[in-house]
Design a protein around this motif. Structure first.
Motif, PDB file in Angstrom:
ATOM      1  N   ASP A 179      29.821  92.562 -15.547  1.00  5.88           N
ATOM      2  CA  ASP A 179      29.965  92.050 -16.052  1.00  5.88           C
ATOM      3  C   ASP A 179      28.632  91.853 -17.567  1.00  5.88           C
ATOM      4  OD1 ASP A 179      29.992  89.584 -14.899  1.00  5.88           O
ATOM      5  OD2 ASP A 179      32.036  89.088 -15.675  1.00  5.88           O
ATOM      6  N   GLN A 180      27.152  91.438 -16.620  1.00  8.13           N
ATOM      7  CA  GLN A 180      26.344  90.870 -17.946  1.00  8.13           C
ATOM      8  C   GLN A 180      25.989  91.896 -18.642  1.00  8.13           C
ATOM      9  OE1 GLN A 180      26.172  88.279 -17.468  1.00  8.13           O
ATOM     10  NE2 GLN A 180      25.657  86.971 -14.884  1.00  8.13           N
ATOM     11  N   ARG A 181      25.603  91.703 -20.294  1.00  9.36           N
ATOM     12  CA  ARG A 181      24.965  92.659 -20.908  1.00  9.36           C
ATOM     13  C   ARG A 181      23.769  92.209 -21.455  1.00  9.36           C
ATOM     14  NH1 ARG A 181      28.322  95.117 -19.562  1.00  9.36           N
ATOM     15  NH2 ARG A 181      30.537  95.690 -19.551  1.00  9.36           N
ATOM     16  N   LEU A 232      16.701  80.356 -12.394  1.00 10.18           N
ATOM     17  CA  LEU A 232      17.337  81.159 -12.811  1.00 10.18           C
ATOM     18  C   LEU A 232      18.858  80.783 -12.215  1.00 10.18           C
ATOM     19  CD1 LEU A 232      14.039  83.541 -12.111  1.00 10.18           C
ATOM     20  CD2 LEU A 232      14.874  82.939 -14.256  1.00 10.18           C
ATOM     21  N   VAL A 233      19.656  81.384 -12.678  1.00 11.12           N
ATOM     22  CA  VAL A 233      20.244  81.273 -11.596  1.00 11.12           C
ATOM     23  C   VAL A 233      21.878  82.941 -11.957  1.00 11.12           C
ATOM     24  CG1 VAL A 233      23.143  80.904 -12.109  1.00 11.12           C
ATOM     25  CG2 VAL A 233      21.845  79.512 -13.747  1.00 11.12           C
ATOM     26  N   ILE A 234      21.325  82.947 -10.239  1.00 13.49           N
ATOM     27  CA  ILE A 234      21.560  84.429  -9.634  1.00 13.49           C
ATOM     28  C   ILE A 234      22.595  84.107  -9.087  1.00 13.49           C
ATOM     29  CG2 ILE A 234      20.526  86.312  -8.954  1.00 13.49           C
ATOM     30  CD1 ILE A 234      17.665  85.528  -9.660  1.00 13.49           C
ATOM     31  N   VAL A 265      22.131  79.111  -7.344  1.00 16.40           N
ATOM     32  CA  VAL A 265      23.773  80.627  -6.929  1.00 16.40           C
ATOM     33  C   VAL A 265      24.172  79.768  -6.836  1.00 16.40           C
ATOM     34  CG1 VAL A 265      23.707  80.813  -4.771  1.00 16.40           C
ATOM     35  CG2 VAL A 265      21.326  81.584  -4.956  1.00 16.40           C
ATOM     36  N   PRO A 266      25.749  80.523  -8.300  1.00 15.98           N
ATOM     37  CA  PRO A 266      26.593  79.945  -8.116  1.00 15.98           C
ATOM     38  C   PRO A 266      27.843  80.455  -7.324  1.00 15.98           C
ATOM     39  CG  PRO A 266      25.931  81.986  -8.892  1.00 15.98           C
ATOM     40  CD  PRO A 266      25.501  81.157  -8.697  1.00 15.98           C
ATOM     41  N   LEU A 267      28.688  79.411  -6.972  1.00 21.40           N
ATOM     42  CA  LEU A 267      28.990  79.324  -6.247  1.00 21.40           C
ATOM     43  C   LEU A 267      30.520  79.516  -6.266  1.00 21.40           C
ATOM     44  CD1 LEU A 267      29.044  75.395  -3.555  1.00 21.40           C
ATOM     45  CD2 LEU A 267      27.957  78.424  -3.041  1.00 21.40           C
ATOM     46  N   VAL A 322      24.559  69.236 -16.534  1.00 20.97           N
ATOM     47  CA  VAL A 322      26.123  69.486 -16.879  1.00 20.97           C
ATOM     48  C   VAL A 322      26.173  71.138 -18.553  1.00 20.97           C
ATOM     49  CG1 VAL A 322      27.847  68.859 -17.854  1.00 20.97           C
ATOM     50  CG2 VAL A 322      26.629  67.407 -15.993  1.00 20.97           C
ATOM     51  N   THR A 323      27.193  71.540 -18.325  1.00 19.25           N
ATOM     52  CA  THR A 323      26.832  72.726 -19.339  1.00 19.25           C
ATOM     53  C   THR A 323      28.574  72.183 -20.508  1.00 19.25           C
ATOM     54  OG1 THR A 323      28.362  74.116 -17.914  1.00 19.25           O
ATOM     55  CG2 THR A 323      25.769  74.589 -18.675  1.00 19.25           C
ATOM     56  N   LEU A 324      27.902  72.504 -21.757  1.00 17.45           N
ATOM     57  CA  LEU A 324      28.687  72.247 -22.612  1.00 17.45           C
ATOM     58  C   LEU A 324      28.412  73.216 -24.183  1.00 17.45           C
ATOM     59  CD1 LEU A 324      28.447  69.360 -25.145  1.00 17.45           C
ATOM     60  CD2 LEU A 324      26.714  69.816 -22.880  1.00 17.45           C
TER      61      LEU A 324
HETATM   62  O1  LIG Z   1      26.615  78.527 -17.845  1.00 15.60           O
HETATM   63  C1  LIG Z   1      25.984  79.706 -17.108  1.00 15.60           C
HETATM   64  O2  LIG Z   1      25.958  79.196 -15.881  1.00 15.60           O
HETATM   65  C2  LIG Z   1      26.322  81.036 -17.006  1.00 15.60           C
HETATM   66  C3  LIG Z   1      26.280  81.771 -18.931  1.00 15.60           C
HETATM   67  C4  LIG Z   1      26.315  82.515 -19.374  1.00 15.60           C
HETATM   68  O3  LIG Z   1      25.676  82.717 -20.348  1.00 15.60           O
HETATM   69  N1  LIG Z   1      26.417  84.029 -18.605  1.00 15.60           N
HETATM   70  C5  LIG Z   1      26.353  83.291 -17.552  1.00 15.60           C
HETATM   71  O4  LIG Z   1      26.889  84.824 -16.129  1.00 15.60           O
HETATM   72  N2  LIG Z   1      26.658  82.005 -16.854  1.00 15.60           N
HETATM   73  C6  LIG Z   1      26.936  81.520 -15.164  1.00 15.60           C
HETATM   74  O5  LIG Z   1      26.344  81.962 -14.122  1.00 15.60           O
HETATM   75  C7  LIG Z   1      26.255  82.961 -13.383  1.00 15.60           C
HETATM   76  C8  LIG Z   1      26.206  84.192 -13.467  1.00 15.60           C
HETATM   77  O6  LIG Z   1      26.362  84.880 -11.820  1.00 15.60           O
HETATM   78  P1  LIG Z   1      26.266  86.186 -11.252  1.00 15.60           P
HETATM   79  O7  LIG Z   1      26.630  87.480 -12.344  1.00 15.60           O
HETATM   80  O8  LIG Z   1      27.192  86.506 -10.808  1.00 15.60           O
HETATM   81  O9  LIG Z   1      24.659  86.782 -11.304  1.00 15.60           O
HETATM   82  C9  LIG Z   1      27.950  83.012 -13.625  1.00 15.60           C
HETATM   83  O10 LIG Z   1      28.708  82.089 -12.402  1.00 15.60           O
HETATM   84  C10 LIG Z   1      28.319  82.840 -15.046  1.00 15.60           C
HETATM   85  O11 LIG Z   1      29.411  82.074 -14.591  1.00 15.60           O
END
Ligand SMILES: O=C(O)c1cc(=O)[nH]c(=O)n1[C@@H]1O[C@H](COP(=O)(O)O)[C@@H](O)[C@H]1O
Length: 242
Positions: free
Chosen positions: A194-196, A212-214, A9-11, A85-87
């Motif tokens: 804004d996700q596509r 999964l990053v949600i 989960v992103p902060l 870590v991302t780059l």
């Molecule tokens: O590197 C990332 O985590 C990332 C890469 C990418 O291509 N798209 C993307 O949405 N993210 C990150 O993933 C998270 C998605 O958040 P939500 O759109 O709120 O689910 C955000 O913190 C973005 O910065």
């Protein structure tokens, strides 16, 4: 690993105080992502606070610069003892190799394990149309994402960040040891914003994502705990079905 442990989960908040409030509201979440907004606001203090709570940390600052600068940033990130870590893969071969070596060196100096470096392939907010017409990339989107993932893999990185729409083909070609982290995940009941290039959590896991990053479907929900649990239940149903 339980399905809950596979959700990062992103902060995405602007202060350490708000971040800690979220972490305390969701004790079920074991893996948190610190991104640009929070890190620029709070600096490394938030990493210390997460470690004190035994949380795993994805430091997502998406480094993009010349090899020497990217390597320095990765060395410094490694010293913080974060997990991921991302780059950007578009840093190129030389910077990717330098980053990997620097992360290992930074961790060794500190006597800890190095973080796993992940290459951003193509942001999940971009479409095939924006790739072709805005960025003027002549490859088809799946081919471009695969090329970026292979560039990362061939230069020693542990994994890549991709949309779950590309996860199945990357899994097949990059193999099981290459980490695939997928943002752009949206349950049917959440807004895309804004996700596509989105996919549901269950479909993303089925496609081969390791994590999964949600974010907003959980953090912006009226009841974040209920939203996180609902996602975990959807994932558990998939795992039970095999
Ligand atoms: O590197 C990332 O985590 C990332 C890469 C990418 O291509 N798209 C993307 O949405 N993210 C990150 O993933 C998270 C998605 O958040 P939500 O759109 O709120 O689910 C955000 O913190 C973005 O910065």
């Amino acid at each position: 690993m339980s399905v809950a442990e596979r959700v990062i989960v992103p902060l995405d908040v602007s202060s350490e105080r708000e971040a800690i409030a979220l972490v305390e509201q969701l004790p079920q979440v074991t893996f948190w992502k610190v991104g640009l907004e929070l890190f620029v606001s709070s600096g490394p203090n938030i990493l210390t606070a997460l470690k004190a709570r035994q949380k795993r940390i994805f430091l997502d600052l998406k480094f993009h610069d010349i090899p020497n600068t990217v390597a320095g940033a990765c060395r410094a990130a490694a010293r913080h003892g974060v997990d991921l870590v991302t780059l950007h893969a578009t840093n190129g071969k030389e910077a990717l190799q330098a980053a990997q070596m620097a992360a290992e060196a930074g961790a060794a100096e500190t006597g800890i394990d190095p973080p796993k470096l992940l290459a951003i392939t193509l942001l999940t907010s971009l479409t095939a149309r924006s790739l072709a017409f805005d960025l003027k990339v002549p490859l088809e989107l799946p081919e471009y994402v695969l090329h970026m993932a292979l560039l990362a893999q061939e230069n020693g990185l542990a994994g890549a960040v991709c949309s779950p729409q590309e996860a199945a083909s990357l899994r097949q070609i990059c193999g099981n040891d290459f980490l695939l982290i997928c943002p752009g995940v949206r349950p049917t009941w959440a807004e895309a914003k804004d996700q596509r290039r989105t996919v549901t959590p269950a479909a993303a896991l089925k496609a081969g994502a390791d994590y999964l990053v949600i974010g907003r479907p959980i953090t912006a929900a009226a009841d974040p705990v209920a939203a996180f649990e609902r996602i975990c239940e959807e994932l558990a149903t998939l795992v039970e079905k095999g």
